[in-house]
Design an enzyme around this catalytic site. Sequence first.
Site, mmCIF file in Angstrom:
data_model
loop_
_atom_site.group_PDB
_atom_site.id
_atom_site.type_symbol
_atom_site.label_atom_id
_atom_site.label_comp_id
_atom_site.label_asym_id
_atom_site.label_seq_id
_atom_site.Cartn_x
_atom_site.Cartn_y
_atom_site.Cartn_z
ATOM 1 N N SER A 55 30.818 -22.906 -78.957
ATOM 2 C CA SER A 55 31.441 -22.799 -77.636
ATOM 3 C C SER A 55 30.861 -21.629 -76.853
ATOM 4 C CB SER A 55 32.950 -22.583 -77.771
ATOM 5 O OG SER A 55 33.525 -23.583 -78.570
HETATM 6 N N1 SAH Z 1 34.532 -23.197 -83.265
HETATM 7 C C1 SAH Z 1 33.139 -23.584 -83.414
HETATM 8 C C2 SAH Z 1 32.713 -24.651 -82.430
HETATM 9 C C3 SAH Z 1 33.359 -25.922 -82.723
HETATM 10 S S1 SAH Z 1 32.547 -27.406 -82.205
HETATM 11 C C4 SAH Z 1 32.227 -22.393 -83.362
HETATM 12 O O1 SAH Z 1 32.688 -21.265 -83.169
HETATM 13 O O2 SAH Z 1 31.015 -22.589 -83.534
HETATM 14 C C5 SAH Z 1 33.749 -28.500 -82.920
HETATM 15 C C6 SAH Z 1 33.635 -28.670 -84.398
HETATM 16 O O3 SAH Z 1 34.752 -29.466 -84.816
HETATM 17 C C7 SAH Z 1 32.385 -29.403 -84.837
HETATM 18 O O4 SAH Z 1 31.697 -28.641 -85.790
HETATM 19 C C8 SAH Z 1 32.922 -30.699 -85.461
HETATM 20 O O5 SAH Z 1 32.163 -31.161 -86.564
HETATM 21 C C9 SAH Z 1 34.327 -30.291 -85.888
HETATM 22 N N2 SAH Z 1 35.298 -31.361 -86.042
HETATM 23 C C10 SAH Z 1 35.441 -32.490 -85.318
HETATM 24 N N3 SAH Z 1 36.484 -33.216 -85.776
HETATM 25 C C11 SAH Z 1 37.018 -32.519 -86.816
HETATM 26 C C12 SAH Z 1 38.090 -32.761 -87.701
HETATM 27 N N4 SAH Z 1 38.861 -33.837 -87.609
HETATM 28 N N5 SAH Z 1 38.359 -31.830 -88.651
HETATM 29 C C13 SAH Z 1 37.587 -30.720 -88.773
HETATM 30 N N6 SAH Z 1 36.546 -30.454 -87.962
HETATM 31 C C14 SAH Z 1 36.265 -31.337 -86.990
#
Ligand code: SAH
Length: 214
Positions: A55
């Site tokens: 993000s």
């Molecule tokens: N907080 C992260 C950015 C997140 S991007 C950072 O600091 O880099 C969103 C993430 O959520 C992705 O890696 C994706 O694979 C994950 N994601 C999507 N659906 C999910 C689920 N149901 N459970 C766990 N992770 C999930």
Amino acid sequence: MSETLARDLERMGIRDPRVLRAMAEIPRRLFVPEEFKERAEGDHPLPIGFGQTISQPFMVAWMSEALELRGAERVLEVGTGSGYQAAVLSRLCARVFTVELVPELAERARVTLAQLGIQNVEVRQGDGAAGWPEEAPFDGVMVTAAALRIPPVLLDQLTPGGRMVIPIGAAWDVQHVHLVRKDLRGAVEDLERFAVRFVPLRGAEDGVEPERLP
Ligand code: SAH
């Protein structure tokens, strides 16, 4: 270290000195792939592989500030991604429990957090929409992928007096970040804040089997 980033964030409206310090101290460049390291200090999201993104720093700071952490809290993060948000949270509360669906991302985040000597973050690979029942309840819950609605399970795992930040909306539509507060009697207040753009929270609820991803 990025004092410049912290100054920019302050100009953009981030006020909590603990959040500004954490943002200045956690090196974002360690969390982005080699080819993007030169752009790591800018206020924009960047690809981290598997179709996912880290993000933008403003969003990380805003969501962290919205949880109003004082230091003693236990926080659940859904969507570890690179581990950057978890690293920032690690400076603001006692323990962070973070869940990532993509095994490779979960493993890479573990390695990066260990490189920084961060010991109060636990990374689990799995479907974060189910929360982390063994460690619940949490004083704060942060979801960093967009959900169609607030997952009731995550609300159940929020302690009375706790706060949740979560982007709500379909992947192809306008999403808004919501600040959800549960009062001491358990009543829930849901405040819509501003328009955002996140990758979707994936799971059985959306008709996608997590086991079959990516
Ligand atoms: N907080 C992260 C950015 C997140 S991007 C950072 O600091 O880099 C969103 C993430 O959520 C992705 O890696 C994706 O694979 C994950 N994601 C999507 N659906 C999910 C689920 N149901 N459970 C766990 N992770 C999930």
